[in-house]
Structure formats: structure tokens, C-alpha cells
Scaffold this motif. Structure first.
Motif, PDB file in Angstrom:
ATOM      1  N   LYS A 172      -8.987   9.815   1.431  1.00  7.64           N
ATOM      2  CA  LYS A 172      -9.077   8.072   0.266  1.00  7.64           C
ATOM      3  C   LYS A 172      -8.679   6.941   1.016  1.00  7.64           C
ATOM      4  CE  LYS A 172      -5.506   6.392  -3.386  1.00  7.64           C
ATOM      5  NZ  LYS A 172      -4.951   6.869  -4.242  1.00  7.64           N
ATOM      6  N   LEU A 173      -7.818   7.012   2.041  1.00  4.08           N
ATOM      7  CA  LEU A 173      -7.610   5.669   2.905  1.00  4.08           C
ATOM      8  C   LEU A 173      -8.550   5.757   3.503  1.00  4.08           C
ATOM      9  CD1 LEU A 173      -4.308   6.386   4.211  1.00  4.08           C
ATOM     10  CD2 LEU A 173      -4.560   5.214   3.251  1.00  4.08           C
TER      11      LEU A 173
ATOM     12  N   SER B 237       0.984  -1.564   0.283  1.00  7.23           N
ATOM     13  CA  SER B 237      -0.131  -0.028   0.236  1.00  7.23           C
ATOM     14  C   SER B 237       0.759   1.559   0.346  1.00  7.23           C
ATOM     15  CB  SER B 237      -0.484   0.115   1.392  1.00  7.23           C
ATOM     16  OG  SER B 237      -0.360   0.136   2.428  1.00  7.23           O
ATOM     17  N   SER B 238       2.338   0.999   0.635  1.00  5.63           N
ATOM     18  CA  SER B 238       2.819   2.798   0.841  1.00  5.63           C
ATOM     19  C   SER B 238       3.309   2.892  -0.526  1.00  5.63           C
ATOM     20  CB  SER B 238       3.805   2.161   1.964  1.00  5.63           C
ATOM     21  OG  SER B 238       4.250   1.393   1.541  1.00  5.63           O
ATOM     22  N   SER B 239       3.032   2.010  -1.495  1.00  5.80           N
ATOM     23  CA  SER B 239       4.565   1.738  -2.625  1.00  5.80           C
ATOM     24  C   SER B 239       3.322   2.586  -3.276  1.00  5.80           C
ATOM     25  CB  SER B 239       5.200   0.687  -3.473  1.00  5.80           C
ATOM     26  OG  SER B 239       4.128  -0.415  -3.460  1.00  5.80           O
ATOM     27  N   GLN B 240       2.191   2.349  -3.992  1.00  2.97           N
ATOM     28  CA  GLN B 240       1.199   2.326  -3.890  1.00  2.97           C
ATOM     29  C   GLN B 240       0.547   4.524  -3.869  1.00  2.97           C
ATOM     30  OE1 GLN B 240      -1.221  -1.016  -3.447  1.00  2.97           O
ATOM     31  NE2 GLN B 240      -1.151  -2.091  -4.991  1.00  2.97           N
ATOM     32  N   GLN B 241       0.695   4.289  -2.797  1.00  2.00           N
ATOM     33  CA  GLN B 241       0.273   5.649  -1.982  1.00  2.00           C
ATOM     34  C   GLN B 241       1.558   6.498  -1.813  1.00  2.00           C
ATOM     35  OE1 GLN B 241      -1.575   4.289   1.230  1.00  2.00           O
ATOM     36  NE2 GLN B 241      -3.233   3.044  -0.296  1.00  2.00           N
ATOM     37  N   ALA B 242       2.581   6.163  -1.941  1.00  2.00           N
ATOM     38  CA  ALA B 242       3.469   7.569  -2.455  1.00  2.00           C
ATOM     39  C   ALA B 242       3.685   8.205  -2.454  1.00  2.00           C
ATOM     40  CB  ALA B 242       5.025   6.782  -1.396  1.00  2.00           C
TER      41      ALA B 242
ATOM     42  N   GLY C 165      -2.522   5.020  10.526  1.00  4.03           N
ATOM     43  CA  GLY C 165      -2.287   6.046  12.487  1.00  4.03           C
ATOM     44  C   GLY C 165      -3.248   4.790  12.570  1.00  4.03           C
ATOM     45  N   ASP C 166      -3.357   4.627  12.385  1.00  2.00           N
ATOM     46  CA  ASP C 166      -4.792   3.831  13.138  1.00  2.00           C
ATOM     47  C   ASP C 166      -4.367   2.088  14.170  1.00  2.00           C
ATOM     48  OD1 ASP C 166      -6.832   3.174  14.809  1.00  2.00           O
ATOM     49  OD2 ASP C 166      -8.139   2.996  13.059  1.00  2.00           O
ATOM     50  N   LEU C 167      -3.284   2.243  14.380  1.00  4.93           N
ATOM     51  CA  LEU C 167      -2.564   1.045  15.321  1.00  4.93           C
ATOM     52  C   LEU C 167      -3.545   0.735  15.906  1.00  4.93           C
ATOM     53  CD1 LEU C 167       0.090  -0.978  14.852  1.00  4.93           C
ATOM     54  CD2 LEU C 167       0.584   0.662  16.993  1.00  4.93           C
ATOM     55  N   GLU C 168      -4.427   0.893  16.810  1.00  6.49           N
ATOM     56  CA  GLU C 168      -5.470   0.331  17.076  1.00  6.49           C
ATOM     57  C   GLU C 168      -6.119  -0.575  16.564  1.00  6.49           C
ATOM     58  OE1 GLU C 168      -8.004   0.747  21.354  1.00  6.49           O
ATOM     59  OE2 GLU C 168      -6.976   2.408  20.783  1.00  6.49           O
ATOM     60  N   GLY C 169      -6.810   0.318  15.451  1.00 10.87           N
ATOM     61  CA  GLY C 169      -7.597  -0.325  14.840  1.00 10.87           C
ATOM     62  C   GLY C 169      -7.291  -2.063  13.619  1.00 10.87           C
ATOM     63  N   THR C 170      -6.510  -1.809  14.320  1.00 12.05           N
ATOM     64  CA  THR C 170      -5.323  -3.326  12.984  1.00 12.05           C
ATOM     65  C   THR C 170      -5.472  -4.341  13.964  1.00 12.05           C
ATOM     66  OG1 THR C 170      -3.404  -2.911  14.500  1.00 12.05           O
ATOM     67  CG2 THR C 170      -3.848  -2.143  12.179  1.00 12.05           C
TER      68      THR C 170
ATOM     69  N   GLY D  38      -5.985  -5.698   2.995  1.00 12.48           N
ATOM     70  CA  GLY D  38      -6.067  -4.664   2.431  1.00 12.48           C
ATOM     71  C   GLY D  38      -6.518  -3.760   3.966  1.00 12.48           C
ATOM     72  N   LEU D  39      -7.521  -3.867   5.087  1.00 15.54           N
ATOM     73  CA  LEU D  39      -8.444  -3.265   5.454  1.00 15.54           C
ATOM     74  C   LEU D  39      -6.918  -2.881   7.044  1.00 15.54           C
ATOM     75  CD1 LEU D  39      -9.997  -1.869   7.314  1.00 15.54           C
ATOM     76  CD2 LEU D  39     -10.552  -4.059   8.165  1.00 15.54           C
ATOM     77  N   ILE D  40      -6.524  -3.985   7.228  1.00 15.41           N
ATOM     78  CA  ILE D  40      -5.291  -4.017   7.633  1.00 15.41           C
ATOM     79  C   ILE D  40      -3.943  -2.849   7.241  1.00 15.41           C
ATOM     80  CG2 ILE D  40      -3.008  -4.867   8.975  1.00 15.41           C
ATOM     81  CD1 ILE D  40      -4.736  -7.457   9.141  1.00 15.41           C
ATOM     82  N   GLU D  41      -3.596  -3.063   6.047  1.00 13.84           N
ATOM     83  CA  GLU D  41      -2.630  -1.829   5.218  1.00 13.84           C
ATOM     84  C   GLU D  41      -3.249  -0.740   5.246  1.00 13.84           C
ATOM     85  OE1 GLU D  41      -2.320  -3.657   1.391  1.00 13.84           O
ATOM     86  OE2 GLU D  41      -0.894  -4.560   2.029  1.00 13.84           O
TER      87      GLU D  41
END
Length: 297
Positions: free
Chosen positions: A53-54, A34-39, A86-91, A77-80
Motif C-alpha cells: 500500500k505504501l 499518515s501514521s494516524s491514517q495507517q495505524a 522505513g526508507d529514511l534515505e529516500g526522504t 505525502g511522498l516523505i510521509e
């Protein structure tokens, strides 16, 4: 006992050098794609646009999972997306579902344990690590994670007991499932716990055993890690002449793709002038693209 950041970096190098010279938490593997696609979607894209977008991606994956709760692609995908937001708790919840869905893939459970640990749920993290070790007794990432957690709680004796028990049962476990427990890596980790205690005599004893094991396993090209580990302890004790000889031996045993990384570590520990990197690029022999990837602890 205070957890010393520097020595645990060395521990990561020693245990995981066969894969890389920086121990990157498994969790961050999820957002590589996801980072390579969104950077770089647009140099002018604002943080608010990216967050929108996220969130849209999160909503989409959530909708898919409502219809298909076991959709592995949607869970990843949801985790990524949550990591990128920045929602670590949500993972935590999707990681738990993913770990339960794929118990044969311990990386998911390791990522869950690391996340719980980062969020301060140490008991929850320990439970996950122990569950992984019940299923895969020789999982080095799980052993590393649980040992580091125990050390951070000033429970070094519990960490030593865990590793000694693993070594005690290793032969029997490996008879049933060959290759399950890498005794050399476990001994290296045990030696590092003794280093944390400043019990250098016991650490050197373990490293000598590991050096003998490595020589017996592959006489023509023994594993360099226990020799490097012993040299680091001797350097810490101020025995520079003995350490230098072992550093040279370790470097000679190191596979080509890791020589720059080992040399850099030696230079850092001895205060030597850094050696120029090989023409191939970075410290661990990776490609330039890999060298530019961000590392996380």
C-alpha cells in the motif's frame, strides 16, 4: 568528549519546555497524519500488505511530481510514505526540494539536516543548519542541531563560539528584526555546553545571567528555565540544599501545564519518590491523546 545522553535530554527540556517536554525531531511531524491514517486500517493487515500500500502511495506521489515538480502536498505525502516504509534515505531528495521550495519555512530544512545527521552525513547536516542560521540567526532548533553535532565531533569550543557569536549579534539583529533571537534560550544552550565540559562555574555564571534576564523581562512571572537549570547543576555538584531551594523556586514559577513535567524531572534528578500526576493527565499537561503519541529522539 563523549556526548552524554542524559544531559542532552535535560537540555532539550530546558530549551523547549515552552512547547513540550520531549524534543521530537521535526522529521517525525511529517508522518503524524499518515501514521494516524495507517495505524489501524485493519487488525489483520500483514506487513507485506502495508508495504504494498505504501509503495503504491509512493508511486502515485512520484507520478504527480513528474507533472508538477513543485507540488508541496505531493512532496509531503511522498516523505510521509517513505518514512512509514522505513526508507529514511529516500526522504533526502524530496526534503531538499521542499526546503528549497519553501525557504521561509525553516522546519523543512531542519528536518533535512536531521535526516542527513541520522544517515551519517554530518558535513551535509552542518551545511543545512548553517544555511538556516544565515536566514534565521535565532532558530533554536538549528542552533540545537548544530551544537549537538559539534559536540558529537568533540568540537565543544566551536559550539561555544557559535553561541557566543549569536549572543554578540543578538541586540543588533533584534533591532533590525524584533524577536529574531531569543537570548535566554541561547544562554541556556550555552550553559548546557559548559555542563557538557563539566565547567560548572562557567555554566552557573551563564545561568545567573539568564535568571537576571528573565526577572528583568517579566518581573511578575519570570521564565522558570534558568532557575531549573542552575538547580540541576548544583544538584550535579552535590550541593543538595541549595539545589532544593532552587527546585522549589523553579516549580513555583512553572506554568500550570508544565508543572507535572518539571516535578517529574526534579524527582528523577534527586531520586525522590515520584509525585502523583495531576488529574489532567500526563507529565507535560497535554491531553491524553497527545500523551500517547510516540516520541522520537
Amino acid at each position: 568528549m563523549t556526548l552524554k545522553r542524559d544531559s542532552w535530554l535535560v537540555r532539550g527540556v530546558l530549551i523547549l519546555a515552552v512547547a513540550a517536554f520531549v524534543a521530537v525531531p521535526v522529521l517525525f511531524a511529517f508522518n503524524g497524519r499518515s501514521s494516524s491514517q495507517q495505524a489501524n486500517p485493519s487488525q489483520t493487515q500483514t506487513a507485506a500488505d502495508q508495504a504494498t500500500k505504501l509503495q503504491g502511495q509512493i508511486d502515485g506521489y512520484t507520478a504527480v511530481l513528474e507533472r508538477e515538480p513543485e507540488n508541496e502536498t505531493a512532496l509531503i505525502g511522498l516523505i510521509e510514505a517513505k518514512i512509514a516504509l522505513g526508507d529514511l534515505e529516500g526522504t533526502v531528495e524530496p526534503l531538499e526540494r521542499l526546503a528549497n521550495l519553501r525557504p521561509e519555512t525553516p522546519e523543512y530544512a531542519i528536518a533535512l539536516a536531521q535526516t542527513k545527521q541520522q544517515l551519517g552525513d554530518l558535513e551535509g547536516a552542518a551545511q543545512v543548519y548553517r544555511r538556516v542560521l544565515t536566514q534565521t540567526p535565532g532558530s533554536v532548533p538549528a542552533l540545537e542541531g548544530l551544537v549537538a553535532l559539534l559536540i558529537s565531533q568533540e568540537r565543544s569550543e566551536a559550539a561555544i563560539g557559535l553561541l557566543q557569536d549569536t549572543l554578540t549579534t543578538a541586540d543588533q539583529t533584534n533591532e533590525l528584526t524584533p524577536g529574531s533571537i531569543d537570548k535566554l534560550s541561547v544562554k541556556l544552550l550555552l550553559g548546557q555546553v559548559y555542563v557538557e565540559q563539566q565547567n560548572y562555574d562557567q555554566a552557573l555564571k551563564i545561568y545567573d545571567e539568564a535568571i537576571a534576564d528573565a526577572q528583568s523581562a517579566t518581573p511578575t512571572q519570570p521564565d522558570f528555565r534558568p532557575t531549573l537549570a542552575k538547580a540541576l547543576v548544583l544538584q550535579e555538584q552535590g550541593k543538595t540544599t541549595e539545589a532544593t531551594a532552587l527546585f522549589d523556586q523553579a516549580l513555583a514559577l512553572t506554568p500550570t501545564q508544565y508543572k507535572d513535567g518539571v516535578q517529574q524531572l526534579i524527582d528523577e534528578k534527586t531520586g525522590a519518590t515520584p509525585t502523583a500526576p495531576s488529574p489532567s493527565g500526563d507529565a507535560a499537561g497535554e491531553s491524553p491523546d497527545e500523551a500517547e503519541a510516540p516520541a522520537a529522539e
